[in-house]
Design an enzyme around this catalytic site. Structure first.
Site, PDB file in Angstrom:
ATOM      1  N   LEU A  38       0.812  -1.207   0.000  1.00 22.76           N
ATOM      2  CA  LEU A  38       0.000   0.000   0.000  1.00 22.76           C
ATOM      3  C   LEU A  38       0.851   1.266   0.000  1.00 22.76           C
ATOM      4  O   LEU A  38       2.030   1.238   0.381  1.00 22.76           O
ATOM      5  CB  LEU A  38      -0.908   0.014   1.239  1.00 22.76           C
ATOM      6  CG  LEU A  38      -2.004  -1.055   1.326  1.00 22.76           C
ATOM      7  CD1 LEU A  38      -2.651  -1.009   2.698  1.00 22.76           C
ATOM      8  CD2 LEU A  38      -3.046  -0.858   0.229  1.00 22.76           C
ATOM      9  N   THR A  45      11.236   3.652   0.992  1.00 27.56           N
ATOM     10  CA  THR A  45      12.253   3.642   2.055  1.00 27.56           C
ATOM     11  C   THR A  45      13.103   2.391   1.948  1.00 27.56           C
ATOM     12  O   THR A  45      14.339   2.448   2.028  1.00 27.56           O
ATOM     13  CB  THR A  45      11.579   3.712   3.434  1.00 27.56           C
ATOM     14  OG1 THR A  45      10.863   4.947   3.537  1.00 27.56           O
ATOM     15  CG2 THR A  45      12.626   3.645   4.543  1.00 27.56           C
ATOM     16  N   ASP A  67       6.281   6.449  -8.719  1.00 27.38           N
ATOM     17  CA  ASP A  67       5.987   7.879  -8.894  1.00 27.38           C
ATOM     18  C   ASP A  67       6.962   8.529  -9.867  1.00 27.38           C
ATOM     19  O   ASP A  67       6.571   9.324 -10.735  1.00 27.38           O
ATOM     20  CB  ASP A  67       6.041   8.597  -7.548  1.00 27.38           C
ATOM     21  CG  ASP A  67       4.751   8.454  -6.764  1.00 27.38           C
ATOM     22  OD1 ASP A  67       3.835   7.761  -7.241  1.00 27.38           O
ATOM     23  OD2 ASP A  67       4.658   9.038  -5.664  1.00 27.38           O
ATOM     24  N   ARG A  70       6.209   7.873 -13.480  1.00 27.93           N
ATOM     25  CA  ARG A  70       5.029   8.581 -13.997  1.00 27.93           C
ATOM     26  C   ARG A  70       5.357  10.036 -14.366  1.00 27.93           C
ATOM     27  O   ARG A  70       4.511  10.734 -14.922  1.00 27.93           O
ATOM     28  CB  ARG A  70       3.890   8.531 -12.974  1.00 27.93           C
ATOM     29  CG  ARG A  70       3.177   7.173 -12.968  1.00 27.93           C
ATOM     30  CD  ARG A  70       2.000   7.161 -12.015  1.00 27.93           C
ATOM     31  NE  ARG A  70       1.234   5.912 -12.075  1.00 27.93           N
ATOM     32  CZ  ARG A  70       0.255   5.661 -12.931  1.00 27.93           C
ATOM     33  NH1 ARG A  70      -0.082   6.583 -13.827  1.00 27.93           N
ATOM     34  NH2 ARG A  70      -0.395   4.518 -12.917  1.00 27.93           N
ATOM     35  N   SER A 111       1.546  -1.523  -7.342  1.00 30.55           N
ATOM     36  CA  SER A 111       1.199  -2.683  -8.183  1.00 30.55           C
ATOM     37  C   SER A 111       0.120  -3.529  -7.517  1.00 30.55           C
ATOM     38  O   SER A 111       0.387  -4.641  -7.076  1.00 30.55           O
ATOM     39  CB  SER A 111       2.442  -3.518  -8.511  1.00 30.55           C
ATOM     40  OG  SER A 111       3.299  -3.705  -7.410  1.00 30.55           O
ATOM     41  N   GLY A 160     -10.615   5.898  -6.930  1.00 26.54           N
ATOM     42  CA  GLY A 160      -9.848   4.718  -7.299  1.00 26.54           C
ATOM     43  C   GLY A 160      -8.538   4.609  -6.557  1.00 26.54           C
ATOM     44  O   GLY A 160      -7.536   4.150  -7.121  1.00 26.54           O
TER      45      GLY A 160
END
Length: 208
Positions: A38, A45, A67, A70, A111, A160
């Site tokens: 999650l 980290t 991130d 993207r 994922s 979402g």
């Protein structure tokens, strides 16, 4: 998505220097350490700590952060189920290339869907896909909320969002599962050490 699987008249080009030669040069074996969990579970980290620990041992790694990707490679994708699937597919293909180059590729992404992670595993041979599940409770992840995303999701401003109104499918047969111990999350160095120990045991950190 509509442009996938449309290439024709293409042929695989073999090269004289292969994976075996590259691994001998680096004295390590290429693999993919796929960290899933999650948002706020500690994936990034662990990825950074693991990369630092491997570097200290003279081993070459590279982090593919969800991130970060993207911002470039996957900047054209949103967060619908089909976009997430394509996001993971692309990362899997890039991770496969890094592994083939002889590097230890550390992929750090939520994922959330099991079939997408399994598809990435299927791209790699010789048990070189190491799935690391950051099994941290939603309450802990939400209490961290460094990016303020859970707050926005709870307020209905993000739709979402994994763990709130979109599912996270836990791994069924991951190689490494990281959990709290007596209600306390292990320190980053300890987490990295756990993964490094696995890589050493499986022979990824040297070439015989």
């Amino acid at each position: 998505m509509s442009t996938l699987n449309t290439s024709t008249n293409i042929f695989w080009q073999e090269c004289p220097v292969g994976k075996v030669e590259r691994q001998k040069l680096l004295n390590q074996k290429g693999c993919v350490v796929w960290i899933t969990g999650l948002s706020g579970s500690g994936k990034s980290t662990l990825a950074c700590s693991l990369s630092r620990e491997l570097h200290s041992k003279g081993k070459l790694s590279y982090i593919l952060d969800g991130d970060n990707l993207r911002h470039g490679l996957n900047k054209d994708l949103g967060f619908k189920a089909e976009d997430r699937a394509e996001n993971i597919r692309r990362v899997g293909e890039v991770a496969k290339l890094f592994s083939d180059a002889g590097l230890i590729c550390i992929a750090s992404l939520i994922s959330p869907y099991r079939k997408d992670r399994d598809a990435c595993r299927a791209m790699l041979p010789d048990a070189s896909f190491i799935e690391v599940f950051m099994n941290m409770p939603l309450e802990l992840c939400e209490s961290r909320d460094a990016k303020g995303l859970y707050k926005l999701a709870r307020a209905g401003k993000i739709k979402g969002f994994t763990g709130i109104d979109d599912p996270y499918e836990r791994p069924l047969n991951c190689e490494i599962e990281i959990e709290q111990k007596d209600g306390v999350c292990p320190k980053p160095a300890a987490l990295a050490g756990q993964v490094v120990s696995y890589l050493e045991e499986k022979g990824f950190l040297q070439v015989e």
